[in-house]
Design a protein around this motif. Structure first.
Motif, PDB file in Angstrom:
ATOM      1  N   LEU A  27       0.812  -1.215   0.000  1.00 42.08           N
ATOM      2  CA  LEU A  27       0.000   0.000   0.000  1.00 42.08           C
ATOM      3  C   LEU A  27       0.843   1.262   0.000  1.00 42.08           C
ATOM      4  CD1 LEU A  27      -2.628  -1.110   2.687  1.00 42.08           C
ATOM      5  CD2 LEU A  27      -2.825  -1.266   0.201  1.00 42.08           C
ATOM      6  N   PHE A  28       2.152   1.126   0.231  1.00 46.99           N
ATOM      7  CA  PHE A  28       3.041   2.274   0.290  1.00 46.99           C
ATOM      8  C   PHE A  28       3.812   2.439  -1.012  1.00 46.99           C
ATOM      9  CE2 PHE A  28       3.584   1.912   5.170  1.00 46.99           C
ATOM     10  CZ  PHE A  28       2.448   2.683   5.353  1.00 46.99           C
ATOM     11  N   GLY A  36      12.021   2.052   9.407  1.00 45.93           N
ATOM     12  CA  GLY A  36      11.374   2.872  10.420  1.00 45.93           C
ATOM     13  C   GLY A  36       9.882   3.012  10.192  1.00 45.93           C
ATOM     14  N   THR A  37       9.484   3.236   8.946  1.00 43.49           N
ATOM     15  CA  THR A  37       8.068   3.363   8.630  1.00 43.49           C
ATOM     16  C   THR A  37       7.324   2.081   8.946  1.00 43.49           C
ATOM     17  OG1 THR A  37       8.555   4.951   6.877  1.00 43.49           O
ATOM     18  CG2 THR A  37       6.411   3.857   6.804  1.00 43.49           C
ATOM     19  N   VAL A  38       7.916   0.953   8.601  1.00 48.79           N
ATOM     20  CA  VAL A  38       7.274  -0.341   8.867  1.00 48.79           C
ATOM     21  C   VAL A  38       7.114  -0.575  10.364  1.00 48.79           C
ATOM     22  CG1 VAL A  38       7.628  -2.845   8.719  1.00 48.79           C
ATOM     23  CG2 VAL A  38       7.962  -1.414   6.703  1.00 48.79           C
ATOM     24  N   GLY A 314      -2.184   4.003   1.198  1.00 48.15           N
ATOM     25  CA  GLY A 314      -1.587   3.356   2.356  1.00 48.15           C
ATOM     26  C   GLY A 314      -1.569   4.266   3.563  1.00 48.15           C
ATOM     27  N   LEU A 315      -1.281   5.557   3.348  1.00 47.90           N
ATOM     28  CA  LEU A 315      -1.250   6.507   4.451  1.00 47.90           C
ATOM     29  C   LEU A 315      -2.643   6.776   5.000  1.00 47.90           C
ATOM     30  CD1 LEU A 315       1.370   9.022   3.021  1.00 47.90           C
ATOM     31  CD2 LEU A 315       1.702   7.402   4.897  1.00 47.90           C
ATOM     32  N   TRP A 316      -3.646   6.822   4.119  1.00 45.88           N
ATOM     33  CA  TRP A 316      -5.016   7.025   4.601  1.00 45.88           C
ATOM     34  C   TRP A 316      -5.487   5.832   5.429  1.00 45.88           C
ATOM     35  CZ3 TRP A 316      -6.749  11.646   4.852  1.00 45.88           C
ATOM     36  CH2 TRP A 316      -6.484  12.588   3.853  1.00 45.88           C
ATOM     37  N   ILE A 317      -5.160   4.633   4.992  1.00 46.22           N
ATOM     38  CA  ILE A 317      -5.543   3.440   5.765  1.00 46.22           C
ATOM     39  C   ILE A 317      -4.815   3.431   7.103  1.00 46.22           C
ATOM     40  CG2 ILE A 317      -5.436   0.913   5.821  1.00 46.22           C
ATOM     41  CD1 ILE A 317      -5.788   0.958   2.779  1.00 46.22           C
TER      42      ILE A 317
END
Length: 385
Positions: A27-28, A36-38, A314-317
């Motif tokens: 989704l990203f 880090g994001t994960v 992905g960010l909205w979810i």
């Protein structure tokens, strides 16, 4: 036996949340596929699952609450972890695995940047060491800490008055905030007393996790000007270290009450909302990107890394999950995160002149809105479980 407990903590506090975060990889865009994001996304999903499973059990189960919670919650997070690991392998075969560009950037940075980053890591290590060896106590431990102990030892969730030890009606004011239940769950799974989990173990994880989040915020703020990132992290660490100007500051909560939900709300949930919207605001902008060595399809990777589309799904979810996960720390955290989502979503839609962005912001508040409505029904006596 101690080694087994330490390994258990590593599994439930590091491995499982990280693998859960891998679920978001498809989704990203590639610019967000970093370690880090994960890790941050994994903890958001972890607390989302905590709320989805825990709230019905707290409301409708009087006895054996933690046991029932463990039976449902453990399989769910293990399934999500295995799904995340499978997705990561699938992404790697397609040539779009995790990005380690940050490590490459550190190797190629100037000596001054390396020195500042090493000083920052030293400050973080000092804060973690002091939190572990100089654990502080305050009046709220008589409630939050004891709730975790009661859940672990009596096997009930919010059905015993922590001040008297007697059975009591459901504490509707705190029943939807399951941070103590999370600590009791960790203690149950690792065979460690809930008080030790809260005061000694949780700071070892949440302090680095918060700095990982701030690192992502710095990347979003500076974009291609990453040379300022080490100094930004250094200033954040100093700010946290010397922010104890009052017992009410987020910095005080961060280092002296790390195990309490209110600290997690102020130091992780609210900054996470800012981080997600900073990433959304930066959509379509170019950034200084380093392609990891050995990455397949480097041209395709680079082309997708420097551009993002408006309304990154992905960010909205992830934002929708955050607007429920915040309830694990505090009921007020969800109200604040949803209000911030509405405000930033409105500004974002005005800037881009797209009403669809405001619609997405509204949908991301649905789970949080249901939580707030349930809280109001409980606290006003309209819904009595």
């Amino acid at each position: 036996m101690t080694v087994v407990k330490i390994l258990g903590l590593i599994v439930w506090l590091v491995v499982v949340p990280f693998c859960m975060g891998l679920v978001f990889l498809p989704l990203f865009k590639e610019r967000f596929k970093s370690v880090g994001t994960v890790f941050v996304a994994g903890y958001i999903l972890f607390f989302t699952a905590l709320e989805l499973v825990g709230i019905p059990i707290v409301l409708f189960t009087v006895y054996n609450g933690l046991t029932i919670f463990t039976r449902w919650f453990t399989p769910l997070i293990l399934v999500l972890s295995l799904a995340g690991a499978g997705i990561a392998l699938w992404e790697k075969k397609r040539g779009y695995g995790l990005s380690f560009a940050g490590f490459d950037r550190f190797k190629e940075s100037s000596p001054e940047e390396k020195i500042v980053m090493l000083l920052f890591l030293g400050l973080v290590g000092f804060q973690v060491y002091m939190s572990f060896t100089r654990a502080s106590f305050d009046g709220d431990d008589a409630y939050y800490g004891v709730q975790a102990v009661i859940a672990q030892q009596v096997d009930t969730l919010y059905r015993v008055n922590p001040y008297t030890g007697r059975s009591a009606p459901l504490d509707v004011r705190h029943a939807l905030a399951l941070f103590p239940v999370w600590e009791a769950y960790l203690g149950k799974m690792c065979g460690i007393h809930a008080t030790i989990i809260a005061h000694s173990v949780v700071p070892l994880v949440l302090i680095p996790l918060t700095y990982v989040l701030y690192f992502q915020i710095g990347k979003a703020l500076f974009g291609g000007k990453r040379k300022q990132l080490p100094m930004f992290m250094m200033l954040i660490a100093l700010w946290q270290l010397f922010g104890n100007i009052s017992i009410y500051t987020t910095e005080t909560f961060f280092l002296t009450r790390t195990w309490q939900g209110k600290s997690f709300a102020g130091n992780f949930v609210i900054p996470a909302v800012l981080w997600i919207f900073l990433c959304l605001f930066a959509s379509g902008e170019k950034e200084d990107t380093i392609v990891p060595k050995g990455m397949k399809n480097q041209g395709k990777w680079l082309g997708r890394a420097v551009h993002t589309n408006i309304g990154e799904k992905g960010l909205w979810i992830l934002l929708a999950c955050l607007n429920l996960a915040g309830g694990a720390s505090s009921s007020l955290a969800i109200l604040l995160s949803c209000m911030m989502t509405a405000g930033f979503g409105f500004l974002f839609s005005v800037r881009e002149r797209k009403f669809g962005i405001l619609t997405k912001a509204g949908f991301s508040c649905v789970l949080g809105g249901i939580y707030v409505l349930l809280y109001l029904l409980l606290t006003h006596g309209i819904f009595v479980p």
